[in-house]
Design a protein around this motif. Structure first.
Motif, mmCIF file in Angstrom:
data_model
loop_
_atom_site.group_PDB
_atom_site.id
_atom_site.type_symbol
_atom_site.label_atom_id
_atom_site.label_comp_id
_atom_site.label_asym_id
_atom_site.label_seq_id
_atom_site.Cartn_x
_atom_site.Cartn_y
_atom_site.Cartn_z
ATOM 1 N N ASN A 46 0.824 -1.218 0.000
ATOM 2 C CA ASN A 46 0.000 0.000 0.000
ATOM 3 C C ASN A 46 0.852 1.259 0.000
ATOM 4 N N GLU A 47 0.149 2.373 -0.162
ATOM 5 C CA GLU A 47 0.819 3.660 -0.348
ATOM 6 C C GLU A 47 1.740 4.017 0.811
ATOM 7 N N GLU A 48 1.243 3.781 2.028
ATOM 8 C CA GLU A 48 2.041 4.142 3.201
ATOM 9 C C GLU A 48 3.350 3.366 3.242
ATOM 10 N N LYS A 49 3.197 2.054 2.994
ATOM 11 C CA LYS A 49 4.396 1.217 3.036
ATOM 12 C C LYS A 49 5.399 1.653 1.978
ATOM 13 N N PHE A 50 4.854 2.003 0.823
ATOM 14 C CA PHE A 50 5.738 2.441 -0.256
ATOM 15 C C PHE A 50 6.506 3.693 0.149
ATOM 16 N N GLN A 51 5.781 4.659 0.694
ATOM 17 C CA GLN A 51 6.442 5.909 1.061
ATOM 18 C C GLN A 51 7.435 5.713 2.198
ATOM 19 N N GLU A 52 7.037 4.850 3.132
ATOM 20 C CA GLU A 52 7.930 4.556 4.247
ATOM 21 C C GLU A 52 9.219 3.935 3.712
ATOM 22 N N ALA A 53 9.040 2.984 2.800
ATOM 23 C CA ALA A 53 10.201 2.285 2.247
ATOM 24 C C ALA A 53 11.054 3.227 1.415
ATOM 25 N N PHE A 54 10.365 4.050 0.638
ATOM 26 C CA PHE A 54 11.115 4.885 -0.301
ATOM 27 C C PHE A 54 11.909 5.968 0.416
#
Lengths: 183, 358
Positions: free
Chosen positions: B75-83
């Protein structure tokens, strides 16, 4: 923008707060000169802007990304493409060009009606005060009926982008606006 | 708990990094850059047309990423956290990260496109040189005068660019082959170095050149060498003319022309020749057409070669494989990456010098 938050600067995670400022006004008002003055660059060799310029200005711990878009009549229809997610609008006026006060007033009125600029603070620079024929800021404010603006913070600042006089005062107002809004 | 979360982030980073290295991302991104970089120059002032292209790029990046994340269930949050985690910087190269970050930083996007344009121009110069032995006058005279020293610099620069690209490709290739081999334990994996395909293209080019040179001396009065040169000059003038049009509307038109040219080259040639005006004789038109066809062929070939070398890259190992990667190897490749980065920076510096001297 979509779900990913692109365009909202979420991915970079920079410690500094970044703001988007759009710098508009008629051609020959001195927008690019002002931009270069803000960025402490040489202001002696500036030609009419056909496209746009971007510069980052650091002020009071803020990173201001200032977009200066050409003011020629043929370019003005493109202005609205640059208004999205703007935090503050700077409008520059050639205080010595009395013949075009009406024209510049109309353009400003049209801009302030744009949806993307609803509630966005407005700083008007009454530029070219170094010229003897320049109208005082108060007179310009009246001509623009700035006092009728109720839905946004506004300020008019007399300045000379060429000499730099008054520019810092305007920047201080911008910073105070941003900091006030954060509270 | 915290360690588990970290693992989770690492898994997301690796998954995304794998995707960004793979063809599903790199091919459409590279194609977009190659097809749109033409109007980007190194002037401080930006053209209005950049904005339109930038918005298209943002849409492309968003679409590619969204589709992929949906597919793998991040999901979006995980993506942003990872990125935004520091892992993203160590698990992907700067060049790859740049293609994502450019979607939200116009100035980075512009830099990337200007760079791509210079690369393409250098490649075009290379092709012209390969064919003619020398640069046509239009590239050596007039406002674009290159002194001998500057030419020498260009040569060095091209060499550096080529070398760094080759090394990078070989390195990437080897890494993948090694990984694949370690996985499959199959000793007979064929090494598919991009150099091979390049060789093949060279052969093709030279045969083509031979055919072409048989056709060229059609004009009986002029020396064939001279006419070729003049011819090239004209074509270049045409190209320059279109490049310099600053109006935003011209991008659209050019795009259309390009799209059309992909299909019917003859139509395109007629159209372009038409633009030249009526003051050309039939022979000249003929020559122009020949040259136009030739250049188009070259460009197509160039794009095809690029595509081919992209396709030749074996699909990126899936995430399961990635996790089993042994740490010492990772360290080594990182060191090499750093070396490559250094070379790239050198190439960049050279590029800048060349530009500022123009």
């Amino acid at each position: 923008m979509g779900e990913l938050g692109l365009g909202r600067s979420k991915l970079k995670g920079s410690p500094e707060q970044e703001l988007r400022i759009v710098l508009l006004g008629l051609d020959n008002a001195g927008k690019t000169t002002l931009l270069k003055r803000l960025a402490s660059e040489e202001v002696s060799t500036i030609t009419p802007t056909q496209g746009f310029n971007i510069k980052s200005v650091h002020s009071h711990g803020l990173k201001l990304n200032v977009w200066d878009i050409g003011g020629q009549r043929s370019i003005r229809p493109y202005w609205k493409k640059y208004l999205g997610s703007t935090d503050l609008l700077i409008y520059v006026i050639d205080s010595a060009d009395q013949k075009r006060f009406e024209e510049t007033g109309q353009e400003l009125a049209e801009l302030t009606e744009d949806e993307s600029l609803t509630g966005v603070p407005l700083l008007v620079f009454a530029n070219k005060q170094d010229l003897v024929t320049a109208a005082p800021a108060a007179e310009i404010a009246e001509g623009l009926s700035l006092h009728t603006y109720r839905d946004r913070e506004w300020q008019i600042q007399a300045c000379s982008a060429l000499s730099g006089e008054g520019v810092q005062d305007g920047m201080n107002w911008i910073s105070s606006q941003i900091i006030n809004r954060k509270k | 708990m915290a360690a588990e979360e970290e693992d989770d982030v690492e898994w997301v980073v690796d998954t995304i990094a794998g995707f960004l290295r793979g063809p599903a991302w790199s091919i459409p991104i590279l194609e977009f850059m190659e097809h749109n970089c033409e109007v980007f120059d190194d002037e401080e002032e930006s053209k209005l047309s950049y904005t339109e292209i930038y918005q298209e790029y943002q849409a492309l990046v968003e679409r590619l990423l969204e589709d992929y994340l949906k597919e793998v269930g991040i999901n979006e949050e995980k993506f942003q956290e990872a990125f935004s985690s520091p892992l993203a910087k160590t698990h992907t190269s700067q060049a790859i990260l740049q293609t994502v970050l450019a979607a939200e930083d116009f100035r980075l996007f512009k830099k990337m496109m200007v760079q791509k344009n210079i690369e393409m121009q250098l490649q075009a110069i290379q092709i012209i040189k390969e064919r003619n032995g020398v640069l046509p006058e239009c590239l050596t005279e007039g406002s674009d005068v290159f002194s001998e020293i500057e030419q020498e610099e260009m040569k060095v620069l091209r060499e550096v660019l080529r070398k760094s690209k080759e090394e990078y490709e070989i390195e990437q290739e080897r890494k993948r082959t090694e990984e694949a081999r370690a996985k499959l334990k199959a000793p007979d994996v064929t090494h598919n170095f991009p150099g091979d395909s390049r060789e093949a293209v060279k052969v093709k080019e030279s045969t083509e050149r031979a055919e072409d040179s048989e056709e060229t001396p059609k004009c009986p009065l002029e020396g064939s060498h001279k006419s070729t040169k003049e011819d090239a000059k004209r074509v270049c003038a045409v190209q320059k003319g279109t490049e310099n049009l600053p109006q935003p509307s011209c991008t659209k038109g050019k795009e259309d022309t390009k799209k059309r040219s992909a299909g019917k080259s003859s139509e395109n040639t007629v159209q372009k020749a038409g633009v030249k005006g009526p003051d050309l004789s039939e022979t000249e038109k003929q020559q122009l057409k020949q040259r136009e066809d030739y250049l188009k062929k070259k460009r197509d070939l160039l794009l095809a070669t690029k595509k081919e070398s992209k396709n030749n890259v074996p699909p990126p190992p899936n995430t399961d494989q990635k996790e089993e990667e042994s740490p010492p190897k990772e360290g080594m490749s990182e060191e090499k990456q750093r070396l490559l980065q250094k070379r790239k920076m050198l190439a960049e510096k050279l590029k800048e010098e060349v530009i500022s001297k123009r």
